[in-house]
Design an enzyme around this catalytic site. Structure first.
Site, PDB file in Angstrom:
ATOM      1  N   GLU A   1     -45.742  49.398 -91.177  1.00 33.08           N
ATOM      2  CA  GLU A   1     -45.683  50.769 -91.679  1.00 33.08           C
ATOM      3  C   GLU A   1     -46.305  50.901 -93.050  1.00 33.08           C
ATOM      4  O   GLU A   1     -46.999  51.863 -93.342  1.00 33.08           O
ATOM      5  CB  GLU A   1     -44.227  51.261 -91.764  1.00 33.08           C
ATOM      6  CG  GLU A   1     -43.619  51.665 -90.450  1.00 33.08           C
ATOM      7  CD  GLU A   1     -43.205  50.483 -89.634  1.00 33.08           C
ATOM      8  OE1 GLU A   1     -43.220  49.360 -90.169  1.00 33.08           O
ATOM      9  OE2 GLU A   1     -42.889  50.665 -88.462  1.00 33.08           O
TER      10      GLU A   1
ATOM     11  N   HIS B   1     -31.112  53.268 -86.372  1.00 35.44           N
ATOM     12  CA  HIS B   1     -32.004  54.188 -85.688  1.00 35.44           C
ATOM     13  C   HIS B   1     -31.481  55.606 -85.682  1.00 35.44           C
ATOM     14  O   HIS B   1     -31.971  56.446 -84.949  1.00 35.44           O
ATOM     15  CB  HIS B   1     -32.227  53.713 -84.243  1.00 35.44           C
ATOM     16  CG  HIS B   1     -32.980  52.433 -84.177  1.00 35.44           C
ATOM     17  ND1 HIS B   1     -32.416  51.228 -84.488  1.00 35.44           N
ATOM     18  CD2 HIS B   1     -34.260  52.177 -83.862  1.00 35.44           C
ATOM     19  CE1 HIS B   1     -33.315  50.274 -84.359  1.00 35.44           C
ATOM     20  NE2 HIS B   1     -34.444  50.824 -83.979  1.00 35.44           N
TER      21      HIS B   1
END
Lengths: 402, 389
Positions: free
Chosen positions: A138, A207
């Site tokens: 990322e 998450h």
């Protein structure tokens, strides 16, 4: 002031019980049969093309995502129905067709089609150079998107989950937000950083993060949160066309919402809030998934005789204080319902902004319902209580309106 | 003799850096071949030849520009001590050969991005002394309008992308610029410079992986001055061969104090990157000052080491010897050149000192692109909403 149409009384009674299954289901299932009833909108709505009136309908506690345009005659009857992720895809595809500088980069966006199918079919249509599958890094690919944006490309960077963007926080904060300023205006960074966030269905703590609060202090970026297929497509297009870096927050549980959107091209204003339901007694400010919880609670409230005004703030940075201010001046009571963390969340900032600007107009302190300051637990019942439920909203409104 | 040659020269091509350049620069482009002093070491690729094509014009330009850079950095040192420059100031003296050699090998379409030691690279890309000193002193006329500071010099029209404070963060940006160059089919390359300290950052390897996967024209240049702030390279890196760290990516080790070696390596790298994808260049160089002005630079290395490098490997001395050996100018002429440069720098400083500070309203400009959400809408919206294109 405006007429709303309720569902049948029987349907309404089921709203009052706090049943875990029913509460989680609203945002996922599509209504098989749905009639489109036109709603008479309040006078404000007719002036702004971005405003929508929500029709709450339901058989099964499912707020109906039907929205109709109050004034233009063109869209009555025409329009096509689709799910929210398809609306995002349509917006993205239209922008990529329109401007060859738009490209998408992210994990599994290309050949796989996107983990939430937002980029499905785009790789076949536009090729590997415009829909880029990145390795799992990322920090690097967000940095690369920003570097490419400095030269004039318009990348749309997808984080598979907003939580993963924490790894790219340095790039987002220092480079994306600040380069326009520190270069004295020489470079613009027209990136769109998007991804799903929010509490899903028992996805676990890492998450299910609500990270709007982490990004809100970064100077130089804009943040928007979409909640319906209509505003998802509109905000996606607006974000891509904007010269500023925009973070578009989607929600994992809202991807399968179905709605009919116009055939012709439209864009939503990035800094504008959406009037969901005009009212008189209290202003409820919300965004993303909590909009549906609020609308559910609104049905109960209407039944009990309250007239809440529901505004989907949509623009998380900067706040649309104009719409919010007008509402506060009308109702004098504010309730903020959000999924963000309690400490330092969007609601906390909004409370401060409202208190600072509209203190004279408030009859009661601003109340903010946000999710608890805990990592999201795995167990279903506990997860449910991490976020705000409609019953809590009803109680809060009753308390404020005493 | 040198004098007769000098007198017959016409006034030279004017270059952005040099105002009173004309006297000494010859338009004489007869090639001079120079041997690099050290051989190149390669990893997974061929080494370029040690003979570098140059010309007398180029030699003198190198000398002039490097002397200007050196003078500028030393002047910045005194300005910092006089408290006219605040905050962080990272000086590049000793490393000028890297900036100069790189510029000589590429065009303004090729992009350069570097970390915070960016004053000389900005100058090499076409920035003016006035912009440099104004920015360092936080004045309006600075290249970033005084809002960036020492670590944020940018020059968009010459493809100079800065100027970054966070160690290593510029490398993914550089690979992104290379991606854009490939996307737009520019036939240009990007040089992403970083230091030996930044070479241990994870994002570097992430970016390298993607660049190699997608065949991006990215050239990663490690300016190895052997110290990451106060930590020597042998204490920070298990493998100090930074040019080999790319593993599957070819690398080249270059003597960074020899401007011609740098020029040769960069030209070679550009050709390689356009055909085959990324390549790593390790420039073996040295900085005389400490990491920044707050670091004396002598607590982790001996003064003997610093003066030893200055005597044996100084890049400007090397060029000076070459100039004298090829009879392009006399000692006196070079000294005069240096005096001229000193005056030029002093003039630029004086001019920059006269420059005003930015207006208070500048605090809020350039946060957003003008017209798109520049102001948060207040409770009474008076301005017209911006319309999207």
């Amino acid at each position: 002031m405006s007429a709303t149409i309720h569902g049948a009384a029987t349907a309404l009674s089921t709203f009052n019980s706090v049943d875990s299954k029913k509460l989680i289901s609203p945002c996922r299932t599509n209504l098989p049969a749905r009639s489109k009833r036109c709603i008479v909108a309040g006078s404000d709505a007719s002036k702004r093309s971005g405003s929508r009136l929500r029709v709450g309908h339901s058989q099964k506690l499912i707020p109906n995502a039907v929205a109709t345009k109050a004034d233009t005659s063109v869209t009555t009857g025409t329009g096509h129905e689709l799910l929210l992720f398809e609306a995002l895809q349509e917006g993205l595809e239209e922008e990529m067709d329109r401007d060859p500088h738009v490209c998408v980069m992210g994990e599994d966006v290309g050949h796989y089609g996107g983990s939430y199918k937002v980029t499905k079919g785009l790789a076949d249509k536009f090729g590997d150079l415009r829909v880029l599958d990145t390795p799992i890094c990322e920090n690097a690919f967000t940095g690369m998107g920003i570097g490419a944006a400095m030269t004039g490309l318009r990348p749309v960077i997808e984080g598979m989950n907003m939580g993963f963007l924490l790894l790219a926080f340095n790039q987002i904060s220092n480079n994306c937000g600040m380069l326009h300023y520190t270069s004295g205006g020489q470079f613009t960074i027209p990136v769109v950083i998007r991804g799903p966030g929010g509490v899903g269905r028992q996805l676990g703590a890492e998450h299910s993060q609500r990270l709007e609060s982490y990004f809100q202090s970064i100077p130089g970026i804009q943040m928007v949160a979409c909640s319906t297929p209509y505003n998802a497509k509109g905000l996606m297009k607006a974000a891509i066309r904007s010269e500023n870096p925009v973070i578009l927050f989607e929600h994992v549980l809202l991807y399968n919402l179905k709605e009919s959107i116009p055939d012709e091209e439209y864009i939503c204003n990035l800094e504008e809030a959406e009037m969901v339901r005009p009212g008189e007694h209290i202003t409820i400010l919300t965004y993303s998934r909590m909009r549906y919880h609020v609308m559910q609670a609104a049905k109960t409230l209407v039944n009990k005789g309250y007239d809440p005004e529901v505004i989907d703030i949509r623009s998380l940075k900067p706040f649309d204080l104009y719409t919010i201010g007008n509402s506060v001046k009308k109702t004098h009571r504010v309730l903020i319902v959000e999924e963000c963390m309690r400490t330092g969340g969007i609601g906390a900032s909004l409370t401060a902004a409202i208190n600072e600007n509209f203190n004279d107009y408030l009859d009661a302190p601003v109340m903010c319902l946000s999710s608890q300051d805990v990592p999201t637990p795995y167990a279903g019942t506990l997860e449910e209580w991490t976020v705000v439920q409609p019953a809590q909203i009803v109680t809060a409104v009753e308390q404020l309106c005493q | 003799m040198a004098l007769s040659r000098l007198s017959s020269r016409s006034s030279g091509v004017s270059r952005p850096l040099s105002a009173a350049f004309s006297r000494f620069i010859s338009t004489d482009t007869t090639p001079i071949t120079i041997e690099t002093s050290l051989p190149f070491t390669a990893h997974l690729c061929d080494t370029p030849s040690r003979s570098v094509e140059s010309s007398s014009q180029e030699l003198l330009t190198f000398f002039r520009t490097m002397a200007l850079m050196r003078r500028m950095e030393i002047a910045a040192d005194s300005l910092y001590k006089a408290k006219l420059i605040r905050g962080f100031c990272h000086l590049y003296d000793g490393q000028e050969a890297v900036a100069i050699g790189m510029e000589a090998a590429i065009t303004k379409k090729d992009a350069i991005i570097t970390a915070y030691r960016d004053h000389c690279i900005f100058l090499g890309r076409g920035g003016s002394l006035h912009e440099v000193f104004s920015e360092l002193m936080g004045r309006q006329a600075g290249c970033s309008k005084g809002k960036g500071g020492s670590m944020h010099f940018y020059k968009k029209d010459s493809s100079f992308y800065g100027g970054h404070g966070i160690v290593g963060a510029q490398v993914p940006l550089g690979c992104g610029i290379a991606f854009a160059q490939k996307y737009n089919k520019d036939e240009a390359v990007t040089f992403a410079l970083y230091g030996d300290g930044a070479a241990n950052q994870g994002q570097l390897f992430e970016a390298l992986n993607i660049s190699a996967l997608w065949d991006l024209p990215a050239i990663l240049v490690c300016e190895n001055n052997h110290y990451g702030m106060g930590t020597a390279e042998w204490r920070a890196a298990k493998s100090p061969s930074y040019y080999k760290r790319g593993d599957y990516v070819p690398g080249l080790k270059v003597d960074g104090m020899d401007a011609f070696a740098v020029k040769q390596a960069c030209a070679f790298a550009k050709e390689h990157a356009l055909k085959n994808g990324p390549i790593i260049l390790e420039m073996d160089t040295y900085r005389y000052h400490g990491h920044s002005m707050s670091d004396p630079g002598s607590t982790y290395r001996t003064r003997d080491e610093i003066s030893g490098v200055r005597q044996e490997r100084d890049p400007i001395e090397r060029i000076k010897k070459l100039v004298l050996a090829h009879d392009l100018a006399t000692e006196k002429e070079l000294k005069d050149m240096e005096k001229e440069i000193r005056k030029e720098v002093d003039d630029a400083i004086a001019k920059a000192k006269d420059c005003p500070m930015p207006e208070p309203s500048e605090l809020f400009t350039n946060v957003y692109v003008k017209g798109f959400g520049t102001e948060s809408f207040g409770p009474d919206r008076k301005e017209v909403k911006a319309s999207l294109p």
